[in-house]
Design an enzyme around this catalytic site. Structure first.
Site, PDB file in Angstrom:
ATOM      1  N   ARG A  46      -2.018  11.680  18.184  1.00  0.00           N
ATOM      2  CA  ARG A  46      -2.291  10.283  17.817  1.00  0.00           C
ATOM      3  C   ARG A  46      -0.981   9.640  17.382  1.00  0.00           C
ATOM      4  O   ARG A  46      -0.454   9.940  16.315  1.00  0.00           O
ATOM      5  CB  ARG A  46      -3.320  10.203  16.685  1.00  0.00           C
ATOM      6  CG  ARG A  46      -3.682   8.759  16.319  1.00  0.00           C
ATOM      7  CD  ARG A  46      -4.800   8.696  15.310  1.00  0.00           C
ATOM      8  NE  ARG A  46      -4.357   9.076  13.972  1.00  0.00           N
ATOM      9  CZ  ARG A  46      -5.185   9.357  12.967  1.00  0.00           C
ATOM     10  NH1 ARG A  46      -6.489   9.346  13.165  1.00  0.00           N
ATOM     11  NH2 ARG A  46      -4.708   9.665  11.778  1.00  0.00           N
ATOM     12  N   SER A 115     -15.501   7.797  17.097  1.00  0.00           N
ATOM     13  CA  SER A 115     -15.540   7.771  15.637  1.00  0.00           C
ATOM     14  C   SER A 115     -16.816   7.108  15.130  1.00  0.00           C
ATOM     15  O   SER A 115     -17.303   6.129  15.716  1.00  0.00           O
ATOM     16  CB  SER A 115     -14.330   7.013  15.077  1.00  0.00           C
ATOM     17  OG  SER A 115     -13.125   7.665  15.415  1.00  0.00           O
ATOM     18  N   LYS A 141      -5.233   6.789   7.690  1.00  0.00           N
ATOM     19  CA  LYS A 141      -5.973   5.789   8.461  1.00  0.00           C
ATOM     20  C   LYS A 141      -6.607   4.820   7.473  1.00  0.00           C
ATOM     21  O   LYS A 141      -7.779   4.911   7.129  1.00  0.00           O
ATOM     22  CB  LYS A 141      -7.033   6.451   9.346  1.00  0.00           C
ATOM     23  CG  LYS A 141      -7.485   5.555  10.501  1.00  0.00           C
ATOM     24  CD  LYS A 141      -8.264   6.307  11.548  1.00  0.00           C
ATOM     25  CE  LYS A 141      -8.563   5.411  12.736  1.00  0.00           C
ATOM     26  NZ  LYS A 141      -9.377   6.075  13.763  1.00  0.00           N
TER      27      LYS A 141
END
Length: 212
Positions: A46, A115, A141
């Protein structure tokens, strides 16, 4: 690897590592090898800041490490680059590429993760091969909504695909998370920032394995 093999491996997966292209500005391979030796089953690359060519290049050590350790390699929110990166799958958030569009781009043989951060989103996971359920807040995040143990319990009761609790999970709370019904966890800092990533992964995995 075909889709059936990937899904079989996914079904057995318990420990998922999410990491950027160059953790702490370093070559990722030593960290990846240590984590995979310690029991990581899935690794997600990511890195939202990389341009296309840089991301494709960065995928090389991730792909190689996962193949060597017979783990799954997932790319975050770049369905257009899954093939070029040689990834086994793609993970998207709710504000990323829609599931149907992502599936059309990556094909049926590659894994697709989604998610979930709220109770309402648990009812909208169609088309995903696995789900990441946000447990706690995390600085990696900052925009994520955390559902807490209540959401994990609801996920355990309703989801029929493999799923991983994610967000703020470490050695201090992994037993609580597993006890709430999570069959697997996804982590960043708990392994990436550990003094001994292999030992950290091994300890996390041991807690998960005891809950089976």
């Amino acid at each position: 690897m075909d889709g059936s093999t990937r899904r079989d491996r996914l079904a057995r997966s318990r420990l998922y590592l999410v990491v950027e292209a160059r953790p702490h500005g370093q070559n990722p391979r030593p960290l990846l090898d240590a984590a995979l030796r310690g029991g990581v089953d899935v690794v997600q690359l990511r890195d939202k800041d990389l341009e296309d060519d840089a991301l494709i290049a960065a995928a090389g050590p991730f792909r190689a490490a996962c193949r060597e350790h017979r783990a799954l390699f997932v790319l975050n929110d770049r369905p257009d680059l899954v093939e070029a990166c040689g990834a086994d799958g793609l993970h998207v958030g709710r504000s990323d590429t829609p599931v149907a569009q992502a599936r059309s781009l990556i094909g049926a043989d590659r894994l697709l993760g989604l998610s979930v951060s709220t109770l309402g989103e648990l009812d909208d996971v169609g088309g995903a091969d696995y789900v990441g359920v946000t447990a706690f807040t995390t600085p990696t995040k900052e925009d994520a909504v955390a559902g807490g143990l209540e959401l994990l319990g609801a996920a355990a009761a309703s989801l029929t695909v493999p799923w991983f609790a994610i967000g703020g999970i470490d050695l201090s709370n992994v037993a609580e998370v597993a006890g709430a019904g999570a069959p697997g966890i996804a982590v960043v800092r708990a392994i990436r920032d550990a003094e001994d990533p292999e030992a950290a992964a091994r300890t996390l995995r041991a807690v998960l394995d005891r809950q089976e």
